[in-house]
Design a protein around this motif. Sequence first.
Motif, PDB file in Angstrom:
ATOM      1  N   ALA A  27      32.577  24.693  47.557  1.00  0.00           N
ATOM      2  CA  ALA A  27      31.813  25.768  46.980  1.00  0.00           C
ATOM      3  C   ALA A  27      32.838  26.976  46.903  1.00  0.00           C
ATOM      4  CB  ALA A  27      30.519  26.122  47.862  1.00  0.00           C
ATOM      5  N   VAL A  28      33.746  26.893  46.065  1.00  0.00           N
ATOM      6  CA  VAL A  28      34.796  27.980  45.958  1.00  0.00           C
ATOM      7  C   VAL A  28      34.329  28.564  44.887  1.00  0.00           C
ATOM      8  CG1 VAL A  28      37.299  28.180  45.731  1.00  0.00           C
ATOM      9  CG2 VAL A  28      36.638  26.297  47.001  1.00  0.00           C
ATOM     10  N   SER A  29      34.223  29.859  45.004  1.00  0.00           N
ATOM     11  CA  SER A  29      33.989  30.800  43.921  1.00  0.00           C
ATOM     12  C   SER A  29      34.972  31.963  43.445  1.00  0.00           C
ATOM     13  CB  SER A  29      32.604  31.460  44.114  1.00  0.00           C
ATOM     14  OG  SER A  29      32.867  32.490  45.413  1.00  0.00           O
ATOM     15  N   TYR A  30      36.150  31.861  44.363  1.00  0.00           N
ATOM     16  CA  TYR A  30      37.481  32.629  44.088  1.00  0.00           C
ATOM     17  C   TYR A  30      38.643  31.777  43.934  1.00  0.00           C
ATOM     18  CZ  TYR A  30      39.935  37.244  44.254  1.00  0.00           C
ATOM     19  OH  TYR A  30      40.848  38.207  44.324  1.00  0.00           O
ATOM     20  N   LEU A  31      39.464  32.063  43.157  1.00  0.00           N
ATOM     21  CA  LEU A  31      40.858  31.460  43.184  1.00  0.00           C
ATOM     22  C   LEU A  31      42.048  32.424  42.966  1.00  0.00           C
ATOM     23  CD1 LEU A  31      41.769  28.439  43.356  1.00  0.00           C
ATOM     24  CD2 LEU A  31      41.973  28.607  40.785  1.00  0.00           C
ATOM     25  N   LYS A  32      42.705  32.495  43.999  1.00  0.00           N
ATOM     26  CA  LYS A  32      44.027  33.464  43.843  1.00  0.00           C
ATOM     27  C   LYS A  32      45.417  32.531  43.356  1.00  0.00           C
ATOM     28  CE  LYS A  32      47.073  36.835  45.924  1.00  0.00           C
ATOM     29  NZ  LYS A  32      47.064  37.873  47.190  1.00  0.00           N
ATOM     30  N   TRP A  33      45.563  32.596  42.210  1.00  0.00           N
ATOM     31  CA  TRP A  33      46.741  31.859  41.689  1.00  0.00           C
ATOM     32  C   TRP A  33      48.223  32.627  41.574  1.00  0.00           C
ATOM     33  CZ3 TRP A  33      46.286  28.305  36.776  1.00  0.00           C
ATOM     34  CH2 TRP A  33      47.675  28.040  36.369  1.00  0.00           C
ATOM     35  N   ASP A  34      48.952  32.214  42.358  1.00  0.00           N
ATOM     36  CA  ASP A  34      50.155  32.630  42.890  1.00  0.00           C
ATOM     37  C   ASP A  34      51.043  32.282  42.370  1.00  0.00           C
ATOM     38  OD1 ASP A  34      51.910  34.712  44.005  1.00  0.00           O
ATOM     39  OD2 ASP A  34      51.312  34.284  46.019  1.00  0.00           O
ATOM     40  N   MET A  35      52.317  32.743  42.023  1.00  0.00           N
ATOM     41  CA  MET A  35      53.652  32.226  41.488  1.00  0.00           C
ATOM     42  C   MET A  35      54.641  33.061  42.185  1.00  0.00           C
ATOM     43  SD  MET A  35      56.327  32.356  39.023  1.00  0.00           S
ATOM     44  CE  MET A  35      57.028  31.589  37.773  1.00  0.00           C
ATOM     45  N   ASN A  36      55.805  32.298  43.169  1.00  0.00           N
ATOM     46  CA  ASN A  36      56.702  33.114  43.999  1.00  0.00           C
ATOM     47  C   ASN A  36      58.017  32.694  43.594  1.00  0.00           C
ATOM     48  OD1 ASN A  36      55.202  34.780  45.795  1.00  0.00           O
ATOM     49  ND2 ASN A  36      54.160  32.803  46.341  1.00  0.00           N
ATOM     50  N   ARG A  37      58.190  31.911  42.668  1.00  0.00           N
ATOM     51  CA  ARG A  37      59.809  32.077  42.092  1.00  0.00           C
ATOM     52  C   ARG A  37      60.001  31.414  40.781  1.00  0.00           C
ATOM     53  NH1 ARG A  37      63.414  28.025  40.824  1.00  0.00           N
ATOM     54  NH2 ARG A  37      64.080  27.176  42.513  1.00  0.00           N
ATOM     55  N   PRO A  38      60.749  32.204  40.147  1.00  0.00           N
ATOM     56  CA  PRO A  38      61.183  31.859  38.646  1.00  0.00           C
ATOM     57  C   PRO A  38      62.133  30.781  38.787  1.00  0.00           C
ATOM     58  CG  PRO A  38      62.834  33.645  39.671  1.00  0.00           C
ATOM     59  CD  PRO A  38      61.925  33.279  40.633  1.00  0.00           C
ATOM     60  N   PRO A  39      62.288  29.811  37.319  1.00  0.00           N
ATOM     61  CA  PRO A  39      62.875  28.839  37.238  1.00  0.00           C
ATOM     62  C   PRO A  39      64.510  29.457  37.166  1.00  0.00           C
ATOM     63  CG  PRO A  39      61.822  29.416  35.133  1.00  0.00           C
ATOM     64  CD  PRO A  39      61.469  30.386  36.105  1.00  0.00           C
ATOM     65  N   THR A  40      65.471  28.652  37.611  1.00  0.00           N
ATOM     66  CA  THR A  40      66.907  28.870  37.915  1.00  0.00           C
ATOM     67  C   THR A  40      67.689  27.953  36.963  1.00  0.00           C
ATOM     68  OG1 THR A  40      66.897  27.794  40.129  1.00  0.00           O
ATOM     69  CG2 THR A  40      66.834  30.189  39.983  1.00  0.00           C
ATOM     70  N   GLU A  41      67.623  26.575  37.555  1.00  0.00           N
ATOM     71  CA  GLU A  41      68.224  25.621  36.575  1.00  0.00           C
ATOM     72  C   GLU A  41      67.236  25.015  35.568  1.00  0.00           C
ATOM     73  OE1 GLU A  41      70.148  26.743  39.629  1.00  0.00           O
ATOM     74  OE2 GLU A  41      68.617  25.556  39.853  1.00  0.00           O
ATOM     75  N   LEU A  82      27.215  32.830  56.528  1.00  0.00           N
ATOM     76  CA  LEU A  82      27.762  34.279  57.015  1.00  0.00           C
ATOM     77  C   LEU A  82      27.215  35.370  55.910  1.00  0.00           C
ATOM     78  CD1 LEU A  82      30.945  33.963  58.826  1.00  0.00           C
ATOM     79  CD2 LEU A  82      28.626  34.120  59.754  1.00  0.00           C
ATOM     80  N   GLY A  83      26.875  34.637  54.810  1.00  0.00           N
ATOM     81  CA  GLY A  83      26.653  35.636  53.461  1.00  0.00           C
ATOM     82  C   GLY A  83      27.565  36.054  52.626  1.00  0.00           C
ATOM     83  N   LEU A  84      28.860  35.175  52.749  1.00  0.00           N
ATOM     84  CA  LEU A  84      30.122  35.393  52.256  1.00  0.00           C
ATOM     85  C   LEU A  84      30.404  34.421  51.107  1.00  0.00           C
ATOM     86  CD1 LEU A  84      32.275  36.191  55.179  1.00  0.00           C
ATOM     87  CD2 LEU A  84      31.718  37.949  53.652  1.00  0.00           C
ATOM     88  N   ASP A  85      30.714  34.759  49.772  1.00  0.00           N
ATOM     89  CA  ASP A  85      31.466  34.058  49.141  1.00  0.00           C
ATOM     90  C   ASP A  85      32.800  33.345  49.378  1.00  0.00           C
ATOM     91  OD1 ASP A  85      29.220  34.187  47.501  1.00  0.00           O
ATOM     92  OD2 ASP A  85      30.511  35.034  45.885  1.00  0.00           O
ATOM     93  N   PHE A  86      33.197  32.230  49.007  1.00  0.00           N
ATOM     94  CA  PHE A  86      34.598  31.785  49.755  1.00  0.00           C
ATOM     95  C   PHE A  86      35.415  31.587  48.397  1.00  0.00           C
ATOM     96  CE2 PHE A  86      37.233  27.944  50.734  1.00  0.00           C
ATOM     97  CZ  PHE A  86      37.564  28.461  52.059  1.00  0.00           C
ATOM     98  N   GLY A  87      36.731  31.793  49.019  1.00  0.00           N
ATOM     99  CA  GLY A  87      38.086  31.729  47.957  1.00  0.00           C
ATOM    100  C   GLY A  87      39.124  31.154  48.680  1.00  0.00           C
ATOM    101  N   LEU A  88      39.978  30.550  47.780  1.00  0.00           N
ATOM    102  CA  LEU A  88      41.193  30.024  48.185  1.00  0.00           C
ATOM    103  C   LEU A  88      42.605  30.407  47.489  1.00  0.00           C
ATOM    104  CD1 LEU A  88      40.584  26.160  48.486  1.00  0.00           C
ATOM    105  CD2 LEU A  88      41.381  27.872  50.464  1.00  0.00           C
ATOM    106  N   TRP A  89      43.540  30.397  48.171  1.00  0.00           N
ATOM    107  CA  TRP A  89      45.048  30.661  47.560  1.00  0.00           C
ATOM    108  C   TRP A  89      45.479  29.463  47.042  1.00  0.00           C
ATOM    109  CZ3 TRP A  89      49.530  28.936  48.774  1.00  0.00           C
ATOM    110  CH2 TRP A  89      50.841  29.515  48.299  1.00  0.00           C
ATOM    111  N   VAL A  90      46.173  29.415  45.797  1.00  0.00           N
ATOM    112  CA  VAL A  90      47.017  28.218  45.431  1.00  0.00           C
ATOM    113  C   VAL A  90      48.227  28.833  44.906  1.00  0.00           C
ATOM    114  CG1 VAL A  90      45.103  26.755  45.222  1.00  0.00           C
ATOM    115  CG2 VAL A  90      45.626  28.107  43.228  1.00  0.00           C
ATOM    116  N   GLU A  91      49.233  28.067  44.661  1.00  0.00           N
ATOM    117  CA  GLU A  91      50.645  28.292  43.944  1.00  0.00           C
ATOM    118  C   GLU A  91      50.872  26.966  43.079  1.00  0.00           C
ATOM    119  OE1 GLU A  91      55.050  29.925  44.506  1.00  0.00           O
ATOM    120  OE2 GLU A  91      53.821  29.818  46.243  1.00  0.00           O
TER     121      GLU A  91
END
Length: 694
Positions: free
Chosen positions: A434-448, A367-376
């Motif tokens: 063919a992944v050209s964009y990576l969204k690196w997420d982090m959704n929780r702090p360490p507790t113990e 479609l003429g779009l680059d492709f990206g993925l979310w990861v944690e």
Amino acid sequence: MTSPRRWTLRTENTGYTVRLSPDGPWAELDAWGPLGVEDGPSALDWSRRTHFITPADAAPAEYLPYGLRPFAGADLVASRPGEERGVWWDFEAVEEAAGSLRLAFADDVIGLRAVLCYSTVPGTDVILRWTELTCTGDRELRLERIDSAGVTVPVSGPARLTYLTGQWSQEFQHTQLDLPRGTFTMGSQQAVPGHAYAPWLAVQDGASEAAYGVALEWSGNWHMTAEAEPGGAVRVRAGRVPHEGAVFLAPGETLTTPRLACAFSPDGLDGLSRVWHRYERHLAGERLRRPRKVLYNSWEATGFDVDAAGQLELAKVAADIGAELFVVDDGWFPGRADDTGGLGDWYPDPAAFPQGFGRFVEEVRALGLDFGLWVEPEAVSPNSRLYAEHPEWVYRIDGRPARLVRNQLLLDLGRTDVQDFVIATLDRLLTEHAVSYLKWDMNRPPTERGRPGADHADHLDLDAQHVAGYLRVLDHLRAAHPHVTVEGCAGGGGRIEHATLARTDVVWPSDNTAPLDRLSIQYGFLHAHAPHVMSSWVTDAPGVFDPRPRSLAFRFVNAMCGVLGIGADLRAWTGEQRAEAARWIARYKDVRDVVHHADVRLLGTPADPTFGVQYDDPAAGRTVVAALSTGRLDGAPLVPGRPERLRLRGLDPRARYHDAESGSTYSGAHLLHYGLPFAWSADHDADLVVLTRQ
């Protein structure tokens, strides 16, 4: 460099002068401000009469240990285990070169050498400061406080502190406090800078426009403390905070503190923001030459309900309106029907992509779009295969329950084997598809926060190890996959500081995309950070904190103030809305080089009826103004009135500026004195004006 005991570091527009104190073995600030400010008596000099404090406590010290500075706040607290705390060092040596200075102090009794390090950043008005601590004795040292630097600002009255506060979904709130006397402190114990405070602070003398700023380059626990001292100065201390309460330094070992960036502007907070923007463009380096593409992210349209057919339907509409990149967010991997499972097993879900994930990616790209993925990549679900195979990889305290936050646990990224797993996982995703964009997420702090089976005699430093692991992975991504655009995210804006910004291309300031809420977030964000790193979306989200509706134009103009993205459910948009979106995206592509590279001026605040952001590119002769109506329109247009006006700044009053869209031409003097006119109505609450200098 002016004398054997006085040194001046010069940036493009500022000078920073340090001297050895005549009162004792320490370095102190002599002058900091515009070039030439060091020529004259120091504004930080003092009478040298002290009562109930020591000369070191009264001095504008650059860095002093507990022992020499026992009362007014030490930057270093060190001891040998089992012995009294305290360091009493002597000056040892100086090393200076173009743009750098190193001052060494040593305490041979305790066995410690401290080097105060300074470096200018070419092309900016930023000076970097950090400290190197070496154990020179035959016994280890216990370091309870390991600040990076102390920074002194002279004031003639109450100091005005500006800082960025908030919570999840309300990050980067511009906050001010007058501090006539006393102590102000902020920080995080969440293993990331956190949502409550950004590691950034500005200090102003109430009698002057001048602004001084500091920003800590650290992705873990931190603190920043400002103390209004009796002698008419504010002293700021900043540094990392060890999770275990202390760091141990073995004989021969050196610890290097995080860098503290120090900035000055004579033009107030607005000028200081431009100093920070220029510095962050320096951090981006060659990556800044690559345009930030218009992004479509599917999260707010589909949530966890990800399948090839639905995603392709969104991708086709996104391509039609001019998007350049399609990102599949959370929900593309097995076991991810909700937030209770799947994290850690980073393989495409065959049920969601029945013809294969590779085929799906190819169809998006067709479609003429680059492709990206979310990861944690730091997270793991308890029911995942990864956790079943490696339960020892998560933070946990032996004999204690592991608490779930967001139904997940956190991997111990300080472990080399965990780092290797994350690197291998990301390498596989980025090379098999063919992944050209990576969204690196982090959704929780360490507790113990413990490491099962660890020998505590090894004196763990878990916070620093996690930061080192995080940066190692990002450095690998930059080296092995330089074509991939990396977005940094931590539940929104929970991990945004210079170490992350040096290794990512954009960051996600907040999960809150509602138009007026986001305006307030971006206003604070742009004080500290540059537009080219600010990812901002157009969505359908209603206001969380400010529910007033705003037009599609408002949402686009607001998002165009940084890196434009779209996160709405495009399938529900009418043909008219899609056509309007296409027009805005085309306009953004025309001006994004100016937005991402130009000088930025904030025109008013989101509390004003009309707020704007001005972007100036003198070399190209273009000025872009994003104008947004935030106020009420009671009675308009029945009641007589005049258009709202935004007074621009920084223009040449003798030049003429043409707006091709409206056909209007203005003198610079008119725009500076009266401003740009905007006739707002209920259907017209935002505009983008492009002025060309004639």
